[in-house]
Scaffold this motif. Structure first.
Motif, PDB file in Angstrom:
ATOM      1  N   UNK A  79       0.806  -1.217   0.000  1.00 15.89           N
ATOM      2  CA  UNK A  79       0.000   0.000   0.000  1.00 15.89           C
ATOM      3  C   UNK A  79       0.841   1.269   0.000  1.00 15.89           C
ATOM      4  N   UNK A  80       2.054   1.176  -0.527  1.00 14.65           N
ATOM      5  CA  UNK A  80       2.919   2.344  -0.601  1.00 14.65           C
ATOM      6  C   UNK A  80       2.903   2.878  -2.011  1.00 14.65           C
ATOM      7  N   UNK A  81       2.628   4.162  -2.205  1.00 14.18           N
ATOM      8  CA  UNK A  81       2.611   4.692  -3.567  1.00 14.18           C
ATOM      9  C   UNK A  81       3.981   4.575  -4.227  1.00 14.18           C
ATOM     10  N   UNK A  82       3.969   4.240  -5.495  1.00 15.04           N
ATOM     11  CA  UNK A  82       5.198   4.173  -6.274  1.00 15.04           C
ATOM     12  C   UNK A  82       4.975   4.944  -7.558  1.00 15.04           C
ATOM     13  N   UNK A  83       5.994   5.656  -7.992  1.00 11.68           N
ATOM     14  CA  UNK A  83       5.862   6.429  -9.213  1.00 11.68           C
ATOM     15  C   UNK A  83       6.452   5.658 -10.378  1.00 11.68           C
ATOM     16  N   UNK A  84       5.670   5.461 -11.411  1.00 13.02           N
ATOM     17  CA  UNK A  84       6.130   4.752 -12.588  1.00 13.02           C
ATOM     18  C   UNK A  84       7.063   5.631 -13.396  1.00 13.02           C
ATOM     19  N   UNK A  85       8.100   5.023 -13.954  1.00 10.30           N
ATOM     20  CA  UNK A  85       8.999   5.775 -14.814  1.00 10.30           C
ATOM     21  C   UNK A  85       8.310   6.118 -16.127  1.00 10.30           C
ATOM     22  N   UNK A  86       7.381   5.270 -16.554  1.00 10.82           N
ATOM     23  CA  UNK A  86       6.661   5.518 -17.788  1.00 10.82           C
ATOM     24  C   UNK A  86       5.231   5.878 -17.456  1.00 10.82           C
ATOM     25  N   UNK A  87       4.788   7.037 -17.885  1.00 12.05           N
ATOM     26  CA  UNK A  87       3.409   7.435 -17.648  1.00 12.05           C
ATOM     27  C   UNK A  87       3.253   8.340 -16.455  1.00 12.05           C
ATOM     28  N   UNK A  88       4.202   8.327 -15.504  1.00 14.18           N
ATOM     29  CA  UNK A  88       4.193   9.221 -14.354  1.00 14.18           C
ATOM     30  C   UNK A  88       2.865   9.196 -13.603  1.00 14.18           C
ATOM     31  N   UNK A  89       2.480   8.014 -13.122  1.00 17.05           N
ATOM     32  CA  UNK A  89       1.281   7.891 -12.298  1.00 17.05           C
ATOM     33  C   UNK A  89       1.675   7.257 -10.967  1.00 17.05           C
ATOM     34  N   UNK A  90       0.769   7.342  -9.988  1.00 14.73           N
ATOM     35  CA  UNK A  90       1.014   6.758  -8.672  1.00 14.73           C
ATOM     36  C   UNK A  90       0.353   5.390  -8.590  1.00 14.73           C
ATOM     37  N   UNK A  91       1.088   4.435  -8.048  1.00 19.69           N
ATOM     38  CA  UNK A  91       0.606   3.064  -7.919  1.00 19.69           C
ATOM     39  C   UNK A  91       0.492   2.703  -6.443  1.00 19.69           C
ATOM     40  N   UNK A  92      -0.522   1.933  -6.084  1.00 19.97           N
ATOM     41  CA  UNK A  92      -0.590   1.295  -4.769  1.00 19.97           C
ATOM     42  C   UNK A  92      -0.986  -0.155  -4.972  1.00 19.97           C
ATOM     43  N   UNK A  93      -0.441  -1.026  -4.110  1.00 21.92           N
ATOM     44  CA  UNK A  93      -0.713  -2.461  -4.186  1.00 21.92           C
ATOM     45  C   UNK A  93      -1.130  -2.968  -2.811  1.00 21.92           C
TER      46      UNK A  93
END
Length: 197
Positions: A79-93
């Protein structure tokens, strides 16, 4: 019972062996004198062979760098946000995808194609492998909610298996999903979780 397939390290060593053989072959080819042909300039042939060898060496260096990046890719925390190198969006899992039995090793979003990619490493035996025993292209039990730039969330997104038929610990599963290209520009984040039956 775990599959007797070579590990990533074994495949890497095999790849380096093949690359080494290719370089030796190319080097020998570059040193072979051309047969007597009156219309062929030997110096021109050596320049072509040298340029081929240089191109092959560059490809080897690129492959080595790609392998090193894959091996050293950091894992995402739960549940930690991660920034994608491609597309520049925030991810949570959620924890099932970031702690056990999976661990996220890579995530990316390409706005140009509307494609999401996730690499999941299996770190523990799957409690229920049946939903994962599927053909390439079939849906996996992983869903996501898309966060939009205006602060709203869109309907769920279902991922499919792109590659990765093995299910033993250490194996990598490649998941993919698509959104229409015209919607890709409005996406700001993705919240990914194990699908609930």
């Amino acid at each position: 019972m775990p599959s007797a397939r070579p590990t990533f390290s074994t495949r890497r060593l095999a790849l380096f062996g093949l690359i080494g053989l290719a370089l030796v072959g190319a080097s020998r080819a570059a040193n072979v004198q051309p047969s007597a042909q009156p219309d062929v300039d030997p110096a021109a042939g050596q320049q072509i062979d040298a340029s081929r060898l240089q191109a092959l060496e560059q490809r080897v260096e690129d492959l080595v760098r790609r392998l090193e990046r894959l091996e050293s890719a950091p894992s995402s925390g739960a549940s930690t946000p991660a920034t994608s190198k491609t597309g520049d969006i925030h991810w949570t899992f959620d924890a099932a995808l970031s702690r056990s039995p999976f661990n996220v090793t890579h995530q990316s979003f390409d706005r140009g194609s509307g494609r999401f990619d996730i690499l999941l490493k299996i770190v523990d035996p799957l409690p229920d492998p049946l939903p994962w025993q599927i053909a390439i292209g079939a849906e996996v039990p992983v869903v996501a909610r898309i966060g939009l730039a205006d602060g709203t969330a869109s309907e769920g997104l279902v991922f499919r298996l792109a590659r990765g038929p093995r299910l033993d610990p250490g194996a990598i599963l490649h998941l993919e999903a698509y959104v229409p290209i015209e919607q890709a520009g409005a996406i700001s984040g993705l919240s990914v979780e194990m699908g609930r039956e």
